[in-house]
Write a protein that holds these residues in place. Structure first.
Motif, PDB file in Angstrom:
ATOM      1  N   GLU A 505       0.808  -1.214   0.000  1.00  0.00           N
ATOM      2  CA  GLU A 505       0.000   0.000   0.000  1.00  0.00           C
ATOM      3  C   GLU A 505       0.845   1.269   0.000  1.00  0.00           C
ATOM      4  OE1 GLU A 505      -3.927  -1.769   2.364  1.00  0.00           O
ATOM      5  OE2 GLU A 505      -2.768  -0.096   3.216  1.00  0.00           O
ATOM      6  N   ALA A 506       2.091   1.163   0.405  1.00  0.00           N
ATOM      7  CA  ALA A 506       2.964   2.341   0.467  1.00  0.00           C
ATOM      8  C   ALA A 506       3.576   2.693  -0.895  1.00  0.00           C
ATOM      9  CB  ALA A 506       4.075   2.114   1.479  1.00  0.00           C
ATOM     10  N   LEU A 507       3.466   1.777  -1.887  1.00  0.00           N
ATOM     11  CA  LEU A 507       4.033   2.056  -3.214  1.00  0.00           C
ATOM     12  C   LEU A 507       3.308   3.248  -3.838  1.00  0.00           C
ATOM     13  CD1 LEU A 507       5.959   1.154  -5.528  1.00  0.00           C
ATOM     14  CD2 LEU A 507       4.073  -0.263  -6.383  1.00  0.00           C
ATOM     15  N   ASP A 508       4.078   4.235  -4.325  1.00  0.00           N
ATOM     16  CA  ASP A 508       3.446   5.407  -4.938  1.00  0.00           C
ATOM     17  C   ASP A 508       3.879   5.567  -6.389  1.00  0.00           C
ATOM     18  OD1 ASP A 508       6.024   6.465  -4.851  1.00  0.00           O
ATOM     19  OD2 ASP A 508       5.605   7.775  -3.148  1.00  0.00           O
ATOM     20  N   ALA A 509       3.219   6.491  -7.077  1.00  0.00           N
ATOM     21  CA  ALA A 509       3.431   6.672  -8.516  1.00  0.00           C
ATOM     22  C   ALA A 509       4.861   7.103  -8.827  1.00  0.00           C
ATOM     23  CB  ALA A 509       2.438   7.695  -9.064  1.00  0.00           C
ATOM     24  N   GLU A 510       5.423   8.016  -8.029  1.00  0.00           N
ATOM     25  CA  GLU A 510       6.764   8.512  -8.344  1.00  0.00           C
ATOM     26  C   GLU A 510       7.817   7.420  -8.197  1.00  0.00           C
ATOM     27  OE1 GLU A 510       7.504  11.087  -9.903  1.00  0.00           O
ATOM     28  OE2 GLU A 510       9.647  10.771  -9.797  1.00  0.00           O
ATOM     29  N   ARG A 513       7.679   5.500 -11.322  1.00  0.00           N
ATOM     30  CA  ARG A 513       8.274   6.236 -12.448  1.00  0.00           C
ATOM     31  C   ARG A 513       9.799   6.157 -12.385  1.00  0.00           C
ATOM     32  NH1 ARG A 513       4.416  10.203 -11.046  1.00  0.00           N
ATOM     33  NH2 ARG A 513       2.585  10.113 -12.392  1.00  0.00           N
ATOM     34  N   GLN A 514      10.362   6.288 -11.197  1.00  0.00           N
ATOM     35  CA  GLN A 514      11.817   6.177 -11.039  1.00  0.00           C
ATOM     36  C   GLN A 514      12.292   4.792 -11.471  1.00  0.00           C
ATOM     37  OE1 GLN A 514      13.978   8.430 -10.436  1.00  0.00           O
ATOM     38  NE2 GLN A 514      12.704  10.133  -9.744  1.00  0.00           N
ATOM     39  N   TRP A 515      11.539   3.767 -11.137  1.00  0.00           N
ATOM     40  CA  TRP A 515      11.861   2.399 -11.570  1.00  0.00           C
ATOM     41  C   TRP A 515      11.888   2.320 -13.096  1.00  0.00           C
ATOM     42  CZ3 TRP A 515      13.194  -2.253  -9.434  1.00  0.00           C
ATOM     43  CH2 TRP A 515      12.959  -3.410 -10.195  1.00  0.00           C
ATOM     44  N   CYS A 516      10.886   2.929 -13.727  1.00  0.00           N
ATOM     45  CA  CYS A 516      10.786   2.888 -15.194  1.00  0.00           C
ATOM     46  C   CYS A 516      11.909   3.675 -15.856  1.00  0.00           C
ATOM     47  CB  CYS A 516       9.436   3.431 -15.648  1.00  0.00           C
ATOM     48  SG  CYS A 516       8.023   2.399 -15.217  1.00  0.00           S
ATOM     49  N   ARG A 517      12.276   4.810 -15.266  1.00  0.00           N
ATOM     50  CA  ARG A 517      13.298   5.665 -15.879  1.00  0.00           C
ATOM     51  C   ARG A 517      14.645   4.960 -15.989  1.00  0.00           C
ATOM     52  NH1 ARG A 517      10.961   9.974 -12.310  1.00  0.00           N
ATOM     53  NH2 ARG A 517       9.547  11.166 -13.653  1.00  0.00           N
ATOM     54  N   LYS A 518      14.882   3.984 -15.101  1.00  0.00           N
ATOM     55  CA  LYS A 518      16.150   3.256 -15.136  1.00  0.00           C
ATOM     56  C   LYS A 518      16.230   2.295 -16.311  1.00  0.00           C
ATOM     57  CE  LYS A 518      16.765   3.400 -10.095  1.00  0.00           C
ATOM     58  NZ  LYS A 518      16.813   2.581  -8.850  1.00  0.00           N
ATOM     59  N   GLN A 519      15.081   1.924 -16.879  1.00  0.00           N
ATOM     60  CA  GLN A 519      15.063   0.879 -17.902  1.00  0.00           C
ATOM     61  C   GLN A 519      14.392   1.285 -19.206  1.00  0.00           C
ATOM     62  OE1 GLN A 519      14.292  -3.182 -16.226  1.00  0.00           O
ATOM     63  NE2 GLN A 519      13.590  -2.026 -14.456  1.00  0.00           N
ATOM     64  N   LEU A 520      13.726   2.438 -19.216  1.00  0.00           N
ATOM     65  CA  LEU A 520      12.976   2.850 -20.394  1.00  0.00           C
ATOM     66  C   LEU A 520      13.374   4.253 -20.827  1.00  0.00           C
ATOM     67  CD1 LEU A 520       9.423   1.662 -19.274  1.00  0.00           C
ATOM     68  CD2 LEU A 520      10.794   0.608 -21.079  1.00  0.00           C
ATOM     69  N   PRO A 526       5.517   6.115 -17.971  1.00  0.00           N
ATOM     70  CA  PRO A 526       4.111   6.516 -17.790  1.00  0.00           C
ATOM     71  C   PRO A 526       3.985   7.881 -17.133  1.00  0.00           C
ATOM     72  CG  PRO A 526       4.429   4.231 -17.125  1.00  0.00           C
ATOM     73  CD  PRO A 526       5.797   4.805 -17.360  1.00  0.00           C
ATOM     74  N   LYS A 527       3.119   8.703 -17.699  1.00  0.00           N
ATOM     75  CA  LYS A 527       2.854  10.013 -17.118  1.00  0.00           C
ATOM     76  C   LYS A 527       1.780   9.922 -16.040  1.00  0.00           C
ATOM     77  CE  LYS A 527       1.816  14.805 -18.356  1.00  0.00           C
ATOM     78  NZ  LYS A 527       1.532  15.763 -19.470  1.00  0.00           N
ATOM     79  N   LEU A 528       0.811   9.049 -16.269  1.00  0.00           N
ATOM     80  CA  LEU A 528      -0.301   8.878 -15.336  1.00  0.00           C
ATOM     81  C   LEU A 528      -0.258   7.466 -14.765  1.00  0.00           C
ATOM     82  CD1 LEU A 528      -3.058  10.434 -17.635  1.00  0.00           C
ATOM     83  CD2 LEU A 528      -1.767  11.612 -15.840  1.00  0.00           C
ATOM     84  N   ILE A 529      -0.443   7.350 -13.464  1.00  0.00           N
ATOM     85  CA  ILE A 529      -0.453   6.036 -12.826  1.00  0.00           C
ATOM     86  C   ILE A 529      -1.644   5.963 -11.882  1.00  0.00           C
ATOM     87  CG2 ILE A 529       0.786   4.439 -11.301  1.00  0.00           C
ATOM     88  CD1 ILE A 529       3.403   5.545 -12.370  1.00  0.00           C
TER      89      ILE A 529
END
Length: 551
Positions: A505-510, A513-520, A526-529
């Motif tokens: 439940e503590a996982l947030d959108a930012e 996004r940081q996870w995605c920025r490392k690989q994509l 994604p802009k919207l989550i």
């Protein structure tokens, strides 16, 4: 694919001149002789003539032939933004008989490794700004020859030193790297000038470029584009534009990335074939610098896409420019909206001619005749090209009925690199390629796209495949499942929205996004989550992507 007796096939006129050229280099040699003293490419205030392009590309070819063990048919990756080094390297590599692997400079290490490994590239020319990424993946590739260039390398002294110093030391844009085997691009050109270049004969059926495109599996596939494919598309482009743009007298702005098939063919190849002048814009996101270039350039053509036209039209400094020389504006890469097209014409006095293509067709399939533009359509088939639409069973459909657009012509790829199964799904034995886009053929010969591949997202003209994003997100330890869809956006055409089911439940959108920025690449992040307790599914467990998209 079957053909009903009354189902139409729209065909362009016959394509003339293809038999005159065995390869792209035949076109190149004819152009550099004919237009030797004409400007070929400009960037950041520096212009290369066709004679200089001939000399420098020959120097690079000679270096490749004498200083490496590369053989004709070997692949060389070119990972550069819009700089003068790009055409020098492309034509030099082709003159040495190599196959070009155009690579996005924004790629992450993961994306670079896949493309280099899949293509089997043995050499690379890379901008110093991203050489640190190469350092971290090169051991897992077949690359053994590395050339590194800095942004200002083709400029003269002292401008070259000032540009490179500013980029490296003031803007801090060149991370530290260690690639002991690397050779500087300027050093290679200098050495090559003292060596003799041997002409390499290539035939129409030989592969000239591996142009990577996204796939429904999320893995980018190498599209095999032959010399015939690319020469055909040059000549097809000439046929539909020649009544507006002449030879050896035009200047065309190229703000879109030249490693993308759209600009690669139109600006790097077609403009070369016609002896015209391309102005390369290294960073169109720097709108201030872009408009400054436009203000000091007398240009007759402009190649762009919907989001760029929209961004420029919203700028007062752009609206105040002198457009009296502008004769042709070309749109591709994504759908052109009528409001943007009309506003562009109101501001510049030049209508926008929209075309259609795909990586697998080199890319141009159809184009709006510049003097008979029909907004809302993608124009008519270019010469030598046939199109039809088919239903789900492959049966051809009559005028006015929507179906999958299929294309046949000399610009259609040979197939996907080392992927015969994927090739067989897309390309049939008769040479028809299924585009995945839904279209309607009109009785007046124009084509209208009414939908596209149901899952593909187009962000600022770039194809984004949801499965790739979902695979990356699913790798996060807190994610149970995810689904990515495209939602309309005024600036980018579409943006990516991610639906996520999380076990934390503590996982947030930012954090995601940081996870995605490392690989994509940035445009795939994604802009919207939106977090959900569950995702809607069919009775067999498949996520109902359309339901999420419609929501």
């Amino acid at each position: 694919m079957n053909q009903h007796a009354n189902a139409p096939v729209l065909s362009g006129p016959a394509l003339e001149g293809l038999e005159d050229y065995a390869s792209i280099m035949d076109v190149f040699h004819a152009s550099v002789r004919r237009f030797a003293d004409k400007p070929a490419f400009s960037c950041m205030g520096k212009t290369l003539s066709y004679a200089e392009l001939d000399q420098l590309s020959g120097d690079f070819a000679a270096w490749l032939q004498h200083e490496t063990d590369l053989e004709p048919g070997d692949r060389i990756a070119i990972q550069l933004p819009n700089l003068l080094q790009f055409p020098i390297a492309v034509f030099g590599a082709l003159r040495a008989g190599l196959v070009i692997v155009n690579t996005n400079p924004l790629y992450t290490e993961r994306e670079m490794q896949h493309q280099f490994s899949d293509s089997g590239a043995k050499a690379i020319l890379i901008l110093a700004n991203m050489a640190d990424k190469l350092e971290r993946v090169i051991a897992r590739t077949k690359i053994r020859h590395v050339l590194i260039t800095q942004i200002g390398d083709i400029h003269g002294f002292p401008k070259r030193l000032l540009i490179n110093a500013a980029v490296k030391h003031l803007k801090k844009m060149v991370p530290r790297y260690s690639l002991p085997m690397a050779v500087g691009f300027r050093q290679a050109l200098s050495k090559g000038r003292s060596l003799e270049h041997r002409e390499v004969v290539r035939q129409q059926e030989d592969v000239a470029a591996l142009q990577y495109t996204g796939g429904t599996t999320g893995l980018a596939k190498g599209t095999m584009l032959t010399h015939c494919n690319l020469v055909a598309n040059m000549l097809q482009s000439r046929a539909v534009i020649s009544d507006v743009l002449g030879e050896g007298c035009e200047t065309v702005i190229a703000p879109l990335p030249v490693y993308h098939i759209y600009t690669f063919t139109v600006n790097c190849l077609f403009m070369m074939e016609t002896g015209n002048h391309t102005v390369l814009i290294p960073n169109p996101r720097d709108i201030d610098g872009f408009i400054k270039t436009l203000k000091t350039t007398k240009y007759t053509g402009f190649v762009g896409l919907n989001t760029l036209f929209n961004a420029l039209c919203n700028r007062e400094d752009f609206r105040s420019l002198d457009f009296s020389s502008l004769k042709l504006t070309i749109s591709g890469g994504m759908a052109l909206t009528k409001p943007v097209a009309k506003r562009w014409e109101e501001i510049t006095g030049c209508p926008v001619a929209e075309g259609y293509g795909m990586t697998e067709t080199s890319p141009v399939v159809s184009f709006n005749p510049p003097r008979a533009i029909q907004l809302g359509t993608i124009g008519k088939p270019v010469p030598g090209t046939s199109v039809k639409v088919v239903d789900g069973d492959g049966e051809a459909l009559p005028f006015g009925e929507a179906g999958e657009l299929c294309v046949k012509g000399p610009q259609v790829m040979r197939g996907y690199w080392n992927r015969p199964e994927d090739t067989a799904v897309t390309l049939d034995a008769e040479g028809w390629i299924r585009t995945g886009d839904i279209a309607v053929l009109q009785e007046d010969g124009y084509i209208r796209i009414v939908d596209r591949k149901k899952d593909m997202i187009i962000v600022s003209g770039f194809n984004v495949y949801p499965n790739e994003i979902e695979d990356v997100v699913a790798g996060h330890p807190d994610v149970i499942e995810a689904c990515a869809v495209g939602v309309p956006d005024e600036t980018n055409g579409e943006v990516i929205k991610l639906f996520v089911v999380s076990r934390n439940e503590a996982l947030d959108a930012e954090t995601l996004r940081q996870w995605c920025r490392k690989q994509l690449t940035a445009y795939k992040v994604p802009k919207l989550i939106e977090f959900r307790d569950e995702l809607p599914k069919t009775n067999v467990g498949k996520v109902l992507r359309r339901e999420l998209r419609d929501a």
